[in-house]
Design a protein around this motif. Structure first.
Motif, PDB file in Angstrom:
ATOM      1  N   GLY A 545       0.726  -1.317  -0.142  1.00 26.52           N
ATOM      2  CA  GLY A 545       0.001   0.062  -0.099  1.00 26.52           C
ATOM      3  C   GLY A 545       0.666   1.292  -0.010  1.00 26.52           C
ATOM      4  O   GLY A 545       0.317   2.326  -0.401  1.00 26.52           O
ATOM      5  N   GLU A 546       1.817   1.263   0.698  1.00 27.74           N
ATOM      6  CA  GLU A 546       2.919   2.545   0.489  1.00 27.74           C
ATOM      7  C   GLU A 546       3.532   2.760  -0.704  1.00 27.74           C
ATOM      8  O   GLU A 546       3.691   3.661  -1.057  1.00 27.74           O
ATOM      9  CB  GLU A 546       3.894   2.070   1.579  1.00 27.74           C
ATOM     10  CG  GLU A 546       3.502   2.240   3.264  1.00 27.74           C
ATOM     11  CD  GLU A 546       4.646   1.797   4.129  1.00 27.74           C
ATOM     12  OE1 GLU A 546       4.073   1.912   5.465  1.00 27.74           O
ATOM     13  OE2 GLU A 546       5.579   1.439   3.686  1.00 27.74           O
ATOM     14  N   GLN A 548       2.065   1.810  -3.619  1.00 25.84           N
ATOM     15  CA  GLN A 548       1.037   2.423  -4.495  1.00 25.84           C
ATOM     16  C   GLN A 548       0.674   3.809  -4.058  1.00 25.84           C
ATOM     17  O   GLN A 548       0.589   4.568  -5.070  1.00 25.84           O
ATOM     18  CB  GLN A 548      -0.208   1.590  -4.153  1.00 25.84           C
ATOM     19  CG  GLN A 548       0.266   0.146  -5.119  1.00 25.84           C
ATOM     20  CD  GLN A 548       0.714   0.090  -6.283  1.00 25.84           C
ATOM     21  OE1 GLN A 548       1.878   0.110  -6.197  1.00 25.84           O
ATOM     22  NE2 GLN A 548      -0.086  -0.038  -7.222  1.00 25.84           N
ATOM     23  N   GLN A 549       0.934   4.089  -2.978  1.00 25.82           N
ATOM     24  CA  GLN A 549       0.615   5.555  -2.629  1.00 25.82           C
ATOM     25  C   GLN A 549       1.626   6.338  -3.037  1.00 25.82           C
ATOM     26  O   GLN A 549       1.431   7.457  -3.635  1.00 25.82           O
ATOM     27  CB  GLN A 549       0.742   5.846  -1.143  1.00 25.82           C
ATOM     28  CG  GLN A 549      -0.603   5.104  -0.279  1.00 25.82           C
ATOM     29  CD  GLN A 549      -0.642   5.088   1.171  1.00 25.82           C
ATOM     30  OE1 GLN A 549       0.376   5.952   1.748  1.00 25.82           O
ATOM     31  NE2 GLN A 549      -1.508   4.953   1.829  1.00 25.82           N
ATOM     32  N   ARG A 550       2.970   5.912  -2.936  1.00 27.71           N
ATOM     33  CA  ARG A 550       4.177   6.580  -3.790  1.00 27.71           C
ATOM     34  C   ARG A 550       3.864   6.613  -5.215  1.00 27.71           C
ATOM     35  O   ARG A 550       4.085   7.804  -6.024  1.00 27.71           O
ATOM     36  CB  ARG A 550       5.330   5.826  -3.470  1.00 27.71           C
ATOM     37  CG  ARG A 550       6.615   6.625  -4.040  1.00 27.71           C
ATOM     38  CD  ARG A 550       6.896   7.795  -3.338  1.00 27.71           C
ATOM     39  NE  ARG A 550       8.378   8.138  -3.888  1.00 27.71           N
ATOM     40  CZ  ARG A 550       9.100   9.280  -3.348  1.00 27.71           C
ATOM     41  NH1 ARG A 550       8.619  10.245  -2.656  1.00 27.71           N
ATOM     42  NH2 ARG A 550      10.272   9.286  -3.800  1.00 27.71           N
ATOM     43  N   ALA A 596      -5.990  -0.497  -3.179  1.00 31.45           N
ATOM     44  CA  ALA A 596      -4.925   0.362  -3.414  1.00 31.45           C
ATOM     45  C   ALA A 596      -4.625   0.595  -4.794  1.00 31.45           C
ATOM     46  O   ALA A 596      -4.344   1.763  -5.263  1.00 31.45           O
ATOM     47  CB  ALA A 596      -3.551  -0.204  -2.562  1.00 31.45           C
ATOM     48  N   VAL A 600      -5.106   4.363  -7.128  1.00 29.28           N
ATOM     49  CA  VAL A 600      -4.064   4.913  -7.827  1.00 29.28           C
ATOM     50  C   VAL A 600      -4.657   5.296  -9.308  1.00 29.28           C
ATOM     51  O   VAL A 600      -4.421   6.379  -9.909  1.00 29.28           O
ATOM     52  CB  VAL A 600      -2.713   3.834  -8.157  1.00 29.28           C
ATOM     53  CG1 VAL A 600      -1.910   4.417  -9.252  1.00 29.28           C
ATOM     54  CG2 VAL A 600      -2.073   3.685  -7.000  1.00 29.28           C
TER      55      VAL A 600
END
Length: 825
Positions: A545-546, A548-550, A596, A600
């Protein structure tokens, strides 16, 4: 004489008269195929048998009603160099076609460089072959060099492990009921110069167990003398039409008719000469997309009587400018963020060949269920049914060309063969709407003339995008050619942060590689690895998830159009999949992964995120911290500008400097620690130092860096991989063109300009390199002198001396750097 004895004698006499072999009374039993035990079993392993070895029609885009599958148990034997074909001679082993010889499902499970296959087949009488019909024998894929012999007559030879080929065997048939088919195969695997993808002997690391021999369906069908050999269907959304080109062989010029259907309703028709593009117009065409993968049915008929079924999708793919001024990948004229997994297409039981059609479809179904809208088929070509399922499910496909071996320079002959196979791959797959991008090269593996090849691919198929070199920033890649439609960054764990510039779209062609070991489901427990190993499923899901946030931030701020996560399943020693290699265990929370991914796609197609406000920074040539290292004694180096004195660690000491004394480190645990995060690494900054290396070689040596959560946010360094001076982020290096000399002082300045999204390296006052990198990594660790950090560990210790270190909270200009160098500070 008893009846059984009389019957046996009669049979022997009849056999003698007919010239048949008479079995000995105690002859060995006929060999049988046996399923062997694979390293791991999939849910479909035990479903495979001689009666159901991939029985499905193998060519969904050119279908006929009459056909016969030749998959099943064949005779098999190792071949010796120069050996005569085993015509009329039974072979000792049994293999299940079309599973490759190295696979457990084949029943052989060993590698052979040369081999024979043999079987008989019967031509149905109602096919009327020889009485107005021809018999075509189809091989969907054989790796690598195949010779086809029918009734003792050599009818074809084909080289290429990934393309289908067809042989007209009519003239080789006899009046016998049983026709003999012998196939000789030679596969040099990684000892040859041919395209082979990730096959290696033995498989190791990111390379896997090889595949040899017949690995896709073998089948036959009757056709008229004038028949369709290939059907090229090309959509043109702009004109609401589709071009149909029926490639027809035959003795005279033929005419064809093409009719399009929407659920049985005729919606378009065109007729004209065969072997010419015909424009079929549609009213208000229903467009194909991942959200709505609508397909039209198509029938094409030749006036000579041949008729085939097919289908097509209406969609366009292009690169164009979006409202934020960035060039992005456009689907049907609109930006759709493409995200998907790296899909290797390997199986523990069948290696290159999925055990069943349901298994082949499974990976794609799961990728779709995970919220992906794209998949990168990684340096392998799949059976046609795989692309059919991608078309039906709505998954955009980036199709790689299988690479040549990565560590040898391809010969002229290898290059000519590579281009021939590349052209065949494109021709045989040009009608699948799911395929939107061709990828001829990956990370420098066997690459050459990258720009020319990209232009050639575009000329062969101008309707799709071309990714000239996936991972052009990585590994053995040639310098960026600037050609093709995409700039493709590979960064692990990443995602990379390339800034979209120029006319090409920017993409993250590989990132991720987060790993988790699952006991009982590892191909090689001792050798299992990943780019970043996690302790449990919850941590793995959180880290995904981190990332994909990036990726969303990278898409919004940097203009990146796509991201490819490594990877769908574990593959042999790689344990970085969503599934274990056997497809038995889900390694993440799939609902969280789907959420996630959809976030995006949805977030990237909205308004771009506001970029960071870049402060002007502290003026002056001294910066916010400066370390002249003139103490020449003790364990503390004074910060003569700020209040962050540096502590010497691990026995670091003093030596003669560029001016006065300098910090001396021995390349093993020695460095200086400033005790603070001096820089906001998400903004603009610069670092400068005089440095002298005691020795340079294959190891990395870092002069100045700042620790991050796992890796340094930046590295002012010597890159042992390149033998060059560098200013680097993980996965990206601005490299000076000249290898440094030992025992010589160099003035290095690394400049991070967040406003322009660049890294710049200056050597002795002159700009030596620049690299596009949109985002910097956040960092709260200490700024350190004489080492870096990677994977959470201190690394890349300097073996040499460093002097006059300056740290700036702004991007220095060319004039600033020249002034600093001239001052001798």
């Amino acid at each position: 004489m008893s009846r059984p004895r009389w019957a046996a004698l009669a049979a022997a006499v009849a056999a003698a008269v007919l010239g048949l072999a008479v079995p000995a009374a105690n002859a060995a039993p006929t060999p049988q195929w046996q399923r062997l035990t694979p390293p791991l079993s999939t849910p479909w392993t035990n479903q495979v048998s001689p009666t159901n070895a991939l029985p499905e029609y193998p060519r969904p885009q050119l279908t006929r009603d009459r056909w016969q599958n030749l998959n099943g148990v064949w005779e098999f034997a190792k071949a010796n160099p120069g050996e005569a074909p085993p015509v009329g001679r039974s072979l000792a082993e049994r293999i299940l076609v079309p599973y490759p010889v190295e696979s457990a499902l084949s029943g052989i499970m060993r590698h052979e460089t040369q081999m024979w296959y043999r079987r008989s087949f019967q031509v149905p009488r109602d096919w009327q072959v020889g009485r107005g019909q021809r018999l075509l024998l189809h091989f969907q894929a054989v790796d690598y060099d195949a010779t086809i012999i029918v009734n003792g007559r050599t009818v074809a030879r084909h080289t290429g492990g990934y393309d289908a080929f067809t042989v007209d065997v009519t003239d080789a048939l006899t009046t016998n009921r049983d026709q003999e088919l012998v196939v000789g195969v030679t596969d040099p695997n990684d000892q040859g110069g041919q395209p082979l993808g990730k096959q290696r002997t033995p498989g190791d690391g990111i390379f896997y167990t090889p595949t040899s021999g017949i690995w896709q369906t073998v089948w036959m069908e009757p056709v008229a003398p004038a028949h369709i050999d290939r059907l090229d269907v090309t959509p043109d959304v702009a004109s609401s039409s589709v071009t149909v080109n029926a490639i027809v062989g035959g003795p005279v010029r033929q005419r064809v008719e093409a009719t399009a259907y929407d659920h049985g309703r005729v919606v378009g028709h065109v007729s004209g000469d065969a072997n010419k593009p015909l424009k079929l117009t549609l009213r208000n065409p229903h467009l194909w997309s991942p959200d709505d993968p609508f397909l039209y049915d198509l029938k094409v008929r030749v006036t000579g009587g041949d008729e085939v079924g097919s289908y097509f999708g209406m969609r366009s793919i292009s690169v164009g400018k979006t409202p934020d001024g960035k060039q992005r990948m456009l689907l049907n004229g609109k930006f759709v963020m493409q995200i998907g997994p790296l899909d290797q297409g390997f199986w523990p039981d069948g290696i290159y060949t999925a055990p069943t059609d349901a298994a082949l479809k499974f990976d794609l179904e799961q990728e779709k269920a995970l919220g992906f809208n794209m998949v990168r088929k990684h340096i392998k070509v799949e059976p046609d049914r795989w692309y059919y399922y991608a078309d039906k499910l709505g998954l955009l496909v980036w199709q790689d060309m299988p690479a040549m071996k990565d560590d040898i320079e391809p010969t002229p002959a290898s290059r000519a063969n590579f281009e021939s196979e590349l052209h065949r791959m494109i021709d045989q797959h040009r009608s699948f709407p799911s395929i939107v991008t061709w990828v001829p090269f990956n990370e420098g593996w066997g690459d050459y003339d990258v720009g020319r090849i990209a232009d050639q691919v575009k000329a062969w198929d101008p309707t799709r995008l071309v990714d000239a070199e996936s991972g052009v920033n990585c590994c053995r890649s040639e310098p960026d050619s600037g050609r093709g439609d995409l700039y493709d960054d590979h960064t692990y764990t990443g995602p990379g942060t390339p800034m979209q510039t120029g006319s090409r779209a920017a993409v993250d062609g590989e990132y991720g590689g987060l790993g988790l070991k699952v006991a009982g489901h590892e191909f090689d427990p001792a050798g299992s690895f990943a780019y970043e190993m996690e302790p449990d499923s919850a941590t793995l899901t959180r880290r995904y998830g981190e990332l994909q946030q990036r990726l969303l931030l990278v898409a919004q701020r940097c203009g990146v159009s796509a991201g490819v996560y490594t990877q769908t399943t574990d593959v042999e020693k790689e344990v970085n999949g969503f599934f274990t290699y056997d497809r038995q265990v889900r390694k993440m929370d799939f609902a969280a992964v789907r959420a996630a991914n959809l976030a995006v796609i949805k977030g990237a197609t909205g308004q771009p995120a506001a970029g960071p406000q870049i402060p002007a920074g502290t003026p002056g040539i001294d910066g916010i911290a400066a370390y002249p290292f003139d103490e020449n004694a003790g364990t503390v180096a004074q910060d003569v500008v700020g209040d962050h004195d540096a502590t010497l660690v691990g026995g670091a000491s003093w030596t003669a400097g560029k001016s006065g004394s300098a910090l001396a480190t021995n390349g093993s645990g020695q460095y200086a620690d400033t005790g603070a995060a001096l820089l906001n690494t998400e903004g603009s900054y610069s670092v400068a130092a005089w440095v002298k290396f005691n020795a340079v070689g294959d190891g990395f040596q870092t002069v100045v860096s700042q620790d991050g959560g796992s890796n340094s946010a930046f590295y002012l360094q010597y890159s042992g991989a390149d033998h060059k001076l560098a200013f680097s982020f993980v996965g990206t290096r601005a490299l000076a063109p000249v290898t440094p000399e030992p025992n010589r002082w160099y003035h290095l300045v690394g400049v991070r300009d967040a406003a322009s999204g660049t890294l710049k390296l200056y050597v002795d006052g002159q700009q030596a390199a620049t690299k596009s990198v949109c985002l910097g990594d956040a960092s709260t660790g200490h700024t350190v002198i004489g080492r870096g950090q990677y994977g959470g560990n201190p690394v890349d210790y300097l073996n040499g001396a460093v002097d006059q270190v300056h740290v700036y909270d702004r991007a220095l200009s060319d004039a600033d750097v020249a002034a600093l160098y001239g001052s001798g500070k």
